[in-house]
Design an enzyme around this catalytic site. Structure first.
Site, PDB file in Angstrom:
ATOM      1  N   ASN A  32       0.846  -1.194   0.000  1.00 24.28           N
ATOM      2  CA  ASN A  32       0.000   0.000   0.000  1.00 24.28           C
ATOM      3  C   ASN A  32       0.883   1.247   0.000  1.00 24.28           C
ATOM      4  OD1 ASN A  32      -2.587   1.495   0.390  1.00 24.28           O
ATOM      5  ND2 ASN A  32      -1.587   2.068   2.306  1.00 24.28           N
ATOM      6  N   GLU A  33       0.925   1.933  -1.129  1.00 18.09           N
ATOM      7  CA  GLU A  33       1.685   3.178  -1.274  1.00 18.09           C
ATOM      8  C   GLU A  33       3.140   3.003  -0.838  1.00 18.09           C
ATOM      9  OE1 GLU A  33      -0.319   6.486   0.478  1.00 18.09           O
ATOM     10  OE2 GLU A  33      -2.094   6.279  -0.786  1.00 18.09           O
TER      11      GLU A  33
END
Length: 304
Positions: free
Chosen positions: A22-23
């Site tokens: 995630n990111e």
């Protein structure tokens, strides 16, 4: 699985998708660990689609490295995130037009324009019409953080604000709801013209006028409904003529349809609420007119 059963749900959840990452800052160390997890899930649960990550932005080294790794490792879907100004969304409504139609797909997992004014909601609606046009690439979409308690937020924008006694949906929420309740599974090419002066003499969309009107026509195969979404970012009323094209002749479109309309107040860049939210019935055929107030979003649902 043992924890799930102990918590009262002995049967599997039949999970379809699993996001890994995630990111992240995507580099060699990340990819080594990522591939370990990816291959482990693929071996143990081949029925689950792993959703990859391409960093926190729409450009840059993480985005490029993440996309290259996704293609090299046959990752079915990647999760794109970006929060940008309304101007960015206005000028990038063709963002997915040139994506590979046969490669890794996109889950637009976090996105929003920066603000909760009606002007933000309008440009997001315009962007979503183009996401629908590219639904062969963008297979899923979800908005920015969903819920936020007033006075205790750490992110902007959010979709629904609340306090101890009230729930406060934003202008952005009503756009997301309209798209969620009026989705389809077939995109249909269509044409529109606009009478900007409301004189009754329609002319082809040109120049700045064309750039401020967006539309999407989809068919819901489960119901047979044809759904037309139109966004007007024009500063005055316009009469839009929708030509549904030859592809929809088989639907025998005629009679009445439901028109749901969201219209902006005088200053959409300052107001956080729609001025109008009403439903009515209009006459439709293969070619029909819709009168759009200034700064408005309309959904026409044509049922058999």
């Amino acid at each position: 699985a043992a924890m799930r059963a102990k918590a009262g749900h002995p049967k599997p959840f039949n999970m379809k998708y699993l996001g890994i990452g995630n990111e992240d800052l995507i580099g060699d160390v990340f990819m080594e660990r990522y591939l370990f997890l990816l291959n482990g899930v693929r071996k143990a649960h081949p029925e689950i689609t792993v959703v990859g990550t391409v960093g926190p932005f729409w450009e840059g080294s993480d985005y490029e490295y993440g996309w290259r790794a996704a293609k090299d490792n046959n990752i079915a879907i990647v999760d794109e995130h970006y929060y940008n100004s309304p101007g960015w969304y206005f000028n990038h409504r063709d963002f997915y037009d040139n994506y590979d139609r046969n490669g890794t797909k996109v889950y637009l997992g976090e996105w929003a324009s920066k603000g909760n004014n009606v002007s933000n909601a309008l440009v997001e609606a315009a962007y979503l019409t183009n996401v629908e046009r590219n639904a062969d690439v963008v297979v899923m979409s979800s908005y920015a953080p969903l819920l936020a308690k007033e006075g205790h937020t750490n992110w902007n924008p959010d979709l629904i604000y609340f306090n101890n006694t009230e729930i406060k949906p934003t202008a952005n929420y009503y756009v997301q709801r309209a798209f969620g309740q009026n989705g389809g599974d077939e995109y249909v090419a269509s044409d529109i013209t606009v009478d900007y002066s409301a004189t009754g003499n329609n002319k082809p969309l040109i120049g700045d006028i064309a750039n401020r009107i967006d539309k999407s026509v989809v068919v819901d195969s489960k119901t047979g409904d044809v759904i037309v979404k139109i966004v007007s970012m024009l500063p005055k009323e316009a009469v839009v003529t929708v030509n549904l094209g030859e592809e929809l002749v088989k639907h025998n479109i005629s009679g009445k349809a439901q028109l749901s309309l969201l219209a902006a107040p005088q200053q959409p860049d300052r107001s956080r609420a729609w001025a109008v939210n009403e439903a009515s019935r209009i006459d439709v055929s293969k070619e029909f007119n819709v009168t759009l107030p200034a700064y408005s979003f309309a959904v026409v649902r044509i049922s058999k």
